[in-house]
Scaffold this motif. Structure first.
Motif, PDB file in Angstrom:
ATOM      1  N   ARG A  43       0.278   5.426  -4.213  1.00 12.83           N
ATOM      2  CA  ARG A  43       0.290   3.997  -4.237  1.00 12.83           C
ATOM      3  C   ARG A  43       1.361   3.606  -5.124  1.00 12.83           C
ATOM      4  O   ARG A  43       1.673   2.332  -5.214  1.00 12.83           O
ATOM      5  N   CYS A  67       4.702   1.638  -4.675  1.00 12.74           N
ATOM      6  CA  CYS A  67       5.487   2.510  -3.532  1.00 12.74           C
ATOM      7  C   CYS A  67       6.208   1.663  -2.434  1.00 12.74           C
ATOM      8  O   CYS A  67       7.278   1.837  -2.311  1.00 12.74           O
ATOM      9  N   THR A  68       5.395   0.472  -2.183  1.00 11.61           N
ATOM     10  CA  THR A  68       6.218  -0.631  -1.335  1.00 11.61           C
ATOM     11  C   THR A  68       7.422  -1.006  -1.927  1.00 11.61           C
ATOM     12  O   THR A  68       8.183  -1.742  -1.216  1.00 11.61           O
TER      13      THR A  68
END
Length: 90
Positions: A43, A67-68
């Motif tokens: 994440r 991570c986005t």
């Protein structure tokens, strides 16, 4: 970060492959890190950077990036015998 999700997985590359430019409230981070083992399962990506400018010019920091906010370059790390590590450039 861990208070909201104590099971959050982190991955990354802590050597300073990126740059962190001081900005209001923190840094603007950019770079291309050569691999992050298990990055597709994480994440957060720990991302080593050199500070560029301000009082900390040249200092080495590790930025934790969601991570986005990153692009994982699949099929980018072909080390012999380590394909199962899930390592990719990001």
């Amino acid at each position: 970060m861990f208070a909201a999700d104590p099971d959050a997985i982190t991955a990354g590359f802590v050597e300073p492959a990126g740059a962190a430019v001081p900005a209001e409230g923190g840094y603007v981070v950019c770079g291309r890190w050569p691999f992050g083992s298990a990055s597709k399962h994480a994440r957060w990506l720990a991302s080593g950077c050199r500070v560029r400018g301000g009082d900390g010019d040249g200092r080495w920091i590790v930025a934790l990036l969601p991570c986005t906010a990153c692009t994982i370059e699949e099929d980018s790390w072909q080390a012999l015998g380590l394909q199962g590590s899930g390592s990719f450039r990001y």
